[in-house]
Motif scaffolding. Sequence first.
Motif, PDB file in Angstrom:
ATOM      1  N   ALA A 119      42.139  87.013  62.214  1.00 11.51           N
ATOM      2  CA  ALA A 119      42.712  85.695  61.931  1.00 11.51           C
ATOM      3  C   ALA A 119      44.213  85.779  62.180  1.00 11.51           C
ATOM      4  N   TYR A 120      44.729  84.834  62.946  1.00 11.79           N
ATOM      5  CA  TYR A 120      46.130  84.849  63.341  1.00 11.79           C
ATOM      6  C   TYR A 120      46.882  83.717  62.651  1.00 11.79           C
ATOM      7  N   LEU A 121      48.026  84.035  62.070  1.00 16.15           N
ATOM      8  CA  LEU A 121      48.894  83.054  61.427  1.00 16.15           C
ATOM      9  C   LEU A 121      50.232  83.073  62.152  1.00 16.15           C
ATOM     10  N   VAL A 122      50.652  81.909  62.633  1.00 15.47           N
ATOM     11  CA  VAL A 122      51.897  81.810  63.403  1.00 15.47           C
ATOM     12  C   VAL A 122      52.853  80.853  62.698  1.00 15.47           C
ATOM     13  N   LEU A 123      54.021  81.350  62.311  1.00 13.05           N
ATOM     14  CA  LEU A 123      55.074  80.468  61.803  1.00 13.05           C
ATOM     15  C   LEU A 123      55.610  79.670  62.979  1.00 13.05           C
ATOM     16  N   ASN A 124      55.646  78.359  62.834  1.00 16.85           N
ATOM     17  CA  ASN A 124      55.868  77.507  64.002  1.00 16.85           C
ATOM     18  C   ASN A 124      57.076  76.580  63.844  1.00 16.85           C
ATOM     19  N   ARG A 125      58.227  77.184  63.621  1.00 18.92           N
ATOM     20  CA  ARG A 125      59.485  76.428  63.648  1.00 18.92           C
ATOM     21  C   ARG A 125      60.481  77.192  64.538  1.00 18.92           C
ATOM     22  N   PRO A 126      60.178  77.299  65.825  1.00 20.21           N
ATOM     23  CA  PRO A 126      60.983  78.174  66.689  1.00 20.21           C
ATOM     24  C   PRO A 126      62.442  77.779  66.808  1.00 20.21           C
TER      25      PRO A 126
ATOM     26  N   LEU B 170      46.043  80.220  53.018  1.00 17.47           N
ATOM     27  CA  LEU B 170      45.296  80.873  54.089  1.00 17.47           C
ATOM     28  C   LEU B 170      44.935  82.310  53.732  1.00 17.47           C
ATOM     29  N   LEU B 171      45.849  83.019  53.121  1.00 17.16           N
ATOM     30  CA  LEU B 171      45.550  84.400  52.748  1.00 17.16           C
ATOM     31  C   LEU B 171      44.434  84.460  51.712  1.00 17.16           C
ATOM     32  N   ASP B 172      44.445  83.539  50.762  1.00 17.07           N
ATOM     33  CA  ASP B 172      43.354  83.481  49.786  1.00 17.07           C
ATOM     34  C   ASP B 172      42.017  83.222  50.488  1.00 17.07           C
ATOM     35  N   GLU B 173      42.049  82.308  51.445  1.00 17.01           N
ATOM     36  CA  GLU B 173      40.828  81.951  52.182  1.00 17.01           C
ATOM     37  C   GLU B 173      40.318  83.140  52.992  1.00 17.01           C
ATOM     38  N   TRP B 174      41.220  83.799  53.699  1.00 18.45           N
ATOM     39  CA  TRP B 174      40.812  84.907  54.571  1.00 18.45           C
ATOM     40  C   TRP B 174      40.419  86.154  53.785  1.00 18.45           C
TER      41      TRP B 174
ATOM     42  N   TYR C 212      46.926  93.726  57.033  1.00 15.66           N
ATOM     43  CA  TYR C 212      47.854  92.615  57.204  1.00 15.66           C
ATOM     44  C   TYR C 212      48.896  93.102  58.208  1.00 15.66           C
ATOM     45  N   VAL C 213      48.776  92.625  59.443  1.00 12.01           N
ATOM     46  CA  VAL C 213      49.616  93.106  60.537  1.00 12.01           C
ATOM     47  C   VAL C 213      50.773  92.137  60.738  1.00 12.01           C
ATOM     48  N   ALA C 214      51.985  92.590  60.447  1.00 13.61           N
ATOM     49  CA  ALA C 214      53.177  91.763  60.625  1.00 13.61           C
ATOM     50  C   ALA C 214      53.880  92.183  61.900  1.00 13.61           C
TER      51      ALA C 214
END
Length: 359
Positions: A15-22, A39-43, A115-117
């Motif tokens: 599952a990929y999470l992207v912060l989207n305020r470039p 999202l983390l709770d869900e995943w 959790y890959v950052a």
Amino acid sequence: MTEPSVLTERIGSAAYLVLNRPKSINALDHQMALEMARLLDEWAADDSVDVVVVSGAGERGLCAGGDIVAIHRDAAALSGDPAAGDEHAEQSPSAKFWFDEYRLNAEIARFPKPYVALMDGIVMGGGVGISAHGNTRIVTDRTRLAMPEVGIGFVPDVGGTHLLSRVPDNLGRYAGLTANPLKGADAIALGLADHFVPAEHLDDFRTAIGTEGLAAALDAFTTAAPPSPLTEQANWISKAFAADTVPEIVDALRAVGTPEADKVADAIAAKSPTATAVTLRSLQQAAGDDSLEETLKREYRVSLRCLLHPDMAEGIRAQVIDKDRNPAWAQNVSSGDVDKFFEPLPHELTFDSEITAES
């Protein structure tokens, strides 16, 4: 239509999470922190998700921190009101954001799956909070990681004092008191990251996590990190930063007698005397904490007291609003002044999942 500030994607069991305020280097706001936590709770509960990957949109970085302009509004209003106290600070939008952001930091630290950052480019302040507490931290040759808070009259938060207090050779004190950025190789050497992936291969690595699995992606794309420029100076940094007060640290740096040490002394001397004193005390106390949550509770107290102190509003004004780079800091900070930052709050930060700042 405005795009969501947090995007998601699924590739295989990742599952990929992207912060989207470039445009703002993915600066984190309250709604983004709440969405990340949801999202983390869900995943965590989804058996079809084996790994979570967090990254930032655009080419500039993972996350530049929190919304400083919004925080300035609260700091200016509170520090300019002689009648404002803890209760007023607790009701500010900044306090409500920090309440949930710090809980998110703790959730990331205890996340039960990989959790890959992807700590590429700028990773500062709140960006460190959503990455360096993870269990699989990736840096690149473009990484510039920093806790720059003392430069705006603030104190490292998001669990930053917990992380920095555990860095050997007093290099964490160096990072917290100078606000100097660390390269990817420095981050690995200091224990703030785990793996090095050349930036040119980062996109392929990201995709491979979903298509091939995390272990295979790490085997295929990680390389040995270059030498750390900072650890090459660890000998004199360790000795100078062992002192018990900020003025003593500056004096010890001057006594080293090298251009490098003088430059570091100048950097600290230019920061808020109150912020550096409170930062050093915070690092000293965090070193003895048994858990990240214990540190975050202290940081929440300190952050709210920073809102009430004039240096935070002045520091953000000078660095971000007017950009004159000439803050007029409060001087002559006493030990008693520092003590006040750590006093209990009427309502402390909690980690009870049923209690949120929104309720």
